[in-house]
Design an enzyme around this catalytic site. Structure first.
Site, PDB file in Angstrom:
ATOM      1  N   HIS A  26      51.605  33.896  39.476  1.00  0.00           N
ATOM      2  CA  HIS A  26      50.587  33.962  40.873  1.00  0.00           C
ATOM      3  C   HIS A  26      50.754  33.580  41.697  1.00  0.00           C
ATOM      4  O   HIS A  26      52.058  33.100  42.068  1.00  0.00           O
ATOM      5  CB  HIS A  26      49.637  33.003  39.657  1.00  0.00           C
ATOM      6  CG  HIS A  26      48.329  32.340  40.021  1.00  0.00           C
ATOM      7  ND1 HIS A  26      48.697  31.410  40.674  1.00  0.00           N
ATOM      8  CD2 HIS A  26      47.036  32.702  39.935  1.00  0.00           C
ATOM      9  CE1 HIS A  26      46.702  31.030  41.251  1.00  0.00           C
ATOM     10  NE2 HIS A  26      46.289  31.862  40.897  1.00  0.00           N
ATOM     11  N   LYS A  36      37.417  39.608  38.003  1.00  0.00           N
ATOM     12  CA  LYS A  36      37.152  38.567  37.649  1.00  0.00           C
ATOM     13  C   LYS A  36      35.911  38.965  36.554  1.00  0.00           C
ATOM     14  O   LYS A  36      35.283  40.022  36.968  1.00  0.00           O
ATOM     15  CB  LYS A  36      36.635  38.125  38.240  1.00  0.00           C
ATOM     16  CG  LYS A  36      37.144  36.835  39.289  1.00  0.00           C
ATOM     17  CD  LYS A  36      38.313  36.214  38.921  1.00  0.00           C
ATOM     18  CE  LYS A  36      39.569  36.126  40.125  1.00  0.00           C
ATOM     19  NZ  LYS A  36      40.631  34.937  39.130  1.00  0.00           N
ATOM     20  N   ASP A  83      40.596  38.634  34.669  1.00  0.00           N
ATOM     21  CA  ASP A  83      40.811  37.216  34.326  1.00  0.00           C
ATOM     22  C   ASP A  83      39.922  36.504  34.167  1.00  0.00           C
ATOM     23  O   ASP A  83      38.209  36.659  35.252  1.00  0.00           O
ATOM     24  CB  ASP A  83      41.309  36.983  35.779  1.00  0.00           C
ATOM     25  CG  ASP A  83      41.845  35.841  36.074  1.00  0.00           C
ATOM     26  OD1 ASP A  83      41.653  34.939  35.298  1.00  0.00           O
ATOM     27  OD2 ASP A  83      42.825  35.482  37.147  1.00  0.00           O
ATOM     28  N   ASP A  97      53.431  29.666  39.332  1.00  0.00           N
ATOM     29  CA  ASP A  97      52.582  29.682  40.716  1.00  0.00           C
ATOM     30  C   ASP A  97      53.861  29.376  41.213  1.00  0.00           C
ATOM     31  O   ASP A  97      54.436  27.894  40.869  1.00  0.00           O
ATOM     32  CB  ASP A  97      50.893  29.066  41.099  1.00  0.00           C
ATOM     33  CG  ASP A  97      51.409  29.579  42.409  1.00  0.00           C
ATOM     34  OD1 ASP A  97      51.963  29.016  43.047  1.00  0.00           O
ATOM     35  OD2 ASP A  97      49.509  29.726  42.643  1.00  0.00           O
ATOM     36  N   GLU A 149      49.140  30.500  35.003  1.00  0.00           N
ATOM     37  CA  GLU A 149      49.243  29.471  36.151  1.00  0.00           C
ATOM     38  C   GLU A 149      48.610  28.026  36.573  1.00  0.00           C
ATOM     39  O   GLU A 149      49.155  28.099  37.658  1.00  0.00           O
ATOM     40  CB  GLU A 149      47.661  30.407  37.632  1.00  0.00           C
ATOM     41  CG  GLU A 149      46.593  30.020  36.631  1.00  0.00           C
ATOM     42  CD  GLU A 149      45.991  31.143  37.564  1.00  0.00           C
ATOM     43  OE1 GLU A 149      45.322  32.336  37.070  1.00  0.00           O
ATOM     44  OE2 GLU A 149      45.089  30.598  38.356  1.00  0.00           O
ATOM     45  N   GLU A 160      43.714  38.301  31.242  1.00  0.00           N
ATOM     46  CA  GLU A 160      44.396  36.854  32.269  1.00  0.00           C
ATOM     47  C   GLU A 160      43.384  35.289  31.690  1.00  0.00           C
ATOM     48  O   GLU A 160      42.302  35.582  31.924  1.00  0.00           O
ATOM     49  CB  GLU A 160      44.249  37.301  33.560  1.00  0.00           C
ATOM     50  CG  GLU A 160      44.897  35.661  33.942  1.00  0.00           C
ATOM     51  CD  GLU A 160      44.879  35.661  35.605  1.00  0.00           C
ATOM     52  OE1 GLU A 160      45.934  37.130  35.793  1.00  0.00           O
ATOM     53  OE2 GLU A 160      45.778  35.642  37.108  1.00  0.00           O
ATOM     54  N   GLU A 206      51.126  39.420  42.320  1.00  0.00           N
ATOM     55  CA  GLU A 206      49.992  39.439  42.496  1.00  0.00           C
ATOM     56  C   GLU A 206      49.613  40.170  43.540  1.00  0.00           C
ATOM     57  O   GLU A 206      50.974  39.332  44.028  1.00  0.00           O
ATOM     58  CB  GLU A 206      49.039  38.701  41.740  1.00  0.00           C
ATOM     59  CG  GLU A 206      48.107  37.922  42.437  1.00  0.00           C
ATOM     60  CD  GLU A 206      47.362  37.002  41.960  1.00  0.00           C
ATOM     61  OE1 GLU A 206      48.135  36.387  41.609  1.00  0.00           O
ATOM     62  OE2 GLU A 206      46.307  36.896  41.927  1.00  0.00           O
TER      63      GLU A 206
END
Ligand code: CA
Length: 379
Positions: A300, A170, A198, A273, A250, A224, A333
Site C-alpha cells: 500500500h 473505489k 477497493d 504500508d 494496509e 481489496e 500501487e
C-alpha cells in the site's frame, strides 16, 4: 557513524478538488516526513503514515532521545530496541508509524553509505523498472459540479494515455451504485486494462460477496479490503464466496500481526504500508512470511515521494514465491490522486514511463527532499 539529530516535518495541504472514499470525504492531505542526520554528513529520510502531528510527537518525544549517538546502519538492532521499548503502548498505529519512518531513514542512510540504491542494498539485482497500477476513480463531492461518471471517463482516458495497464477504483458506496460505477469504469477503460476494486472495509461479508458476484464478469484483478480489517473470518467467507482474488493488510503492522492472515491465506495479496507496518526491516520480514504461504505482496502506498520510493525499493527486493520462467505480471500501487507531497517536495520525483516506475539509480531511497518546498507545506 552516529545519529546527531532527528527532525520531524509535519506537512499538510488542502485539496483543490475534494474526493470521497467509502469512509469519509478528503478535503486535505497530510503526512509526516522524518529526517535523521548523522555526524558524518549523511542524511536519511523517512515517512510515517497517518495523522502528522501525533506521529511527530511519537518520533520526537518518545523515540528520538533514545537513538541519538547510535549508528543508524545497525538497522536490525535499532528496530528490535525501539520495538521492545514501545511494545507495551502500541503494536500498530502511531507508535509503529513513527518507528517505520525512522527505520526507512536508517535504511536510506545505510544504502547511501554503501553507495547503492536501497533495493540493491537489500540484495536484489539491477532492474530497470516495475509495473504499476493507477489508484484513482474516487467520486467527487456532490456539489463539485461534475458527475462521477464524467470524471471517471476523463480519468480512464488519462490513464490509458499514460500507458497504465492496470487501475484500481473505489467501491463501498452501496451495492447498486458500486455495480454501476464498476460498469462505467470498465467501459471507459476497455477490456485490455486490469481493473481492481477497493471497498476500504465498508461491507459486511454478505454484502461483499453479493458485490463480488455482481462484478465478477468484469474481470476484476482483486477485491481489496472487502470487510473490516478486524474480521479475519469475514475475509475467509468472502474468499469462499467469489472467484475474485482478495487483497488486504494496509491497516496491519508487524510480522506478528500478519502471520495468522498469511498462514490462513485470508488474502491473496498482502498490502503492508512501509510507512505503517514497521518500515523496510519489518516489511521484508512480512514479505518473507508471505512467500512461505504463497501470498503475493504488493505494498500500500498513499503518501509522499518518500513513502512511494520506500514502497518501490521494497517491492523490487521482496522475496517472491513460487518462481517461474514466465511469471505472471504483478503491479505496485501508484497513487494517482491529487497529492502535492508526491510531486512537489522532492527535487526529482521517481520517474514514470509508460505505466512503469523506473528504479532510481542514486544511492539510498533515490529521492532527495526539496527543503524549501517542504517548508511551504509545514503544519
Ligand atoms: Ca486501499
Amino acid at each position: 557513524m552516529r545519529i546527531s539529530a532527528v527532525r520531524a516535518h509535519p506537512a499538510g495541504a488542502p485539496l483543490r478538488r475534494p474526493f470521497a472514499f467509502s469512509q469519509w470525504l478528503f478535503t486535505h492531505r497530510e503526512t509526516l516526513i522524518v529526517e535523521v542526520e548523522t555526524a558524518e554528513g549523511i542524511t536519511g529520510w523517512g515517512e510515517a503514515y497517518g495523522p502528522a502531528k501525533p506521529n511527530a510527537a511519537a518520533v520526537m518525544e518518545f523515540f528520538a532521545p533514545k537513538i541519538l549517538g547510535r549508528d543508524p546502519r545497525d538497522t536490525e538492532d535499532l528496530w528490535q530496541f525501539l520495538f521492545a521499548r514501545s511494545l507495551d503502548y502500541g503494536q500498530k498505529g502511531t507508535m509503529l508509524a513513527a518507528l517505520s519512518a525512522l527505520d526507512i531513514a536508517f535504511w536510506d542512510i545505510r544504502a547511501k553509505d554503501a553507495g547503492r540504491p536501497l533495493y540493491r542494498a537489500l540484495g536484489a539485482a539491477r532492474q530497470r523498472s516495475v509495473r504499476c497500477y493507477a489508484t484513482g476513480f474516487y467520486p467527487p463531492r456532490e456539489d463539485d459540479g461534475e458527475t462521477a461518471e464524467a470524471r471517471f471517463e476523463a480519468e480512464a482516458a488519462q490513464y490509458r494515455a499514460m500507458g497504465f495497464r492496470a487501475a484500481k477504483m473505489k467501491v463501498g458506496f452501496g451495492l447498486e451504485r458500486d455495480v454501476h460505477l464498476v460498469e462505467t469504469v470498465r467501459r471507459a477503460l476497455g477490456e485490455e486494462i486490469r481493473l481492481m476494486i477497493d471497498a476500504n472495509h465498508a461491507y459486511d461479508p454478505i454484502t461483499a460477496v453479493a458485490l463480488a458476484r455482481r462484478v465478477e464478469q468484469h474481470d476484476i484483478g482483486w477485491f481489496e479490503e472487502p470487510v473490516s480489517p478486524l474480521d479475519m473470518e469475514g475475509y475467509l467467507e468472502v474468499k469462499r464466496g467469489t472467484t475474485i482474488p482478495i487483497a488486504g493488510g494496509e491497516c496491519e503492522a508487524t510480522r506478528f500481526a500478519f502471520e495468522p492472515w498469511l498462514r490462513r491465506r485470508a488474502f491473496d495479496y498482502a498490502q503492508p504500508d512501509l510507512c505503517a507496518c514497521g518500515g523496510i526491516s519489518e516489511g521484508m520480514k512480512i514479505a518473507t512470511l508471505a512467500s512461505a504461504h504463497s501470498v503475493h505482496v504488493t505494498p500500500h502506498a498513499w503518501g509522499s515521494a518518500i513513502g512511494q520510493a520506500a514502497a518501490l525499493q521494497f517491492y523490487a527486493a521482496r522475496p517472491r514465491h513460487p518462481g517461474s520462467l514466465t511469471p505472471e505480471e504483478k503491479w505496485i500501487e501508484c497513487d494517482s490522486t491529487e497529492n502535492p507531497f508526491r510531486t512537489e517536495i522532492v527535487a526529482e520525483p521517481v520517474r514514470f514511463e509508460a505505466g512503469e516506475w523506473l528504479l532510481p539509480e542514486a544511492p539510498g531511497l533515490g529521492v532527495e527532499i526539496d527543503r524549501d518546498a517542504l517548508k511551504r507545506f509545514a503544519l
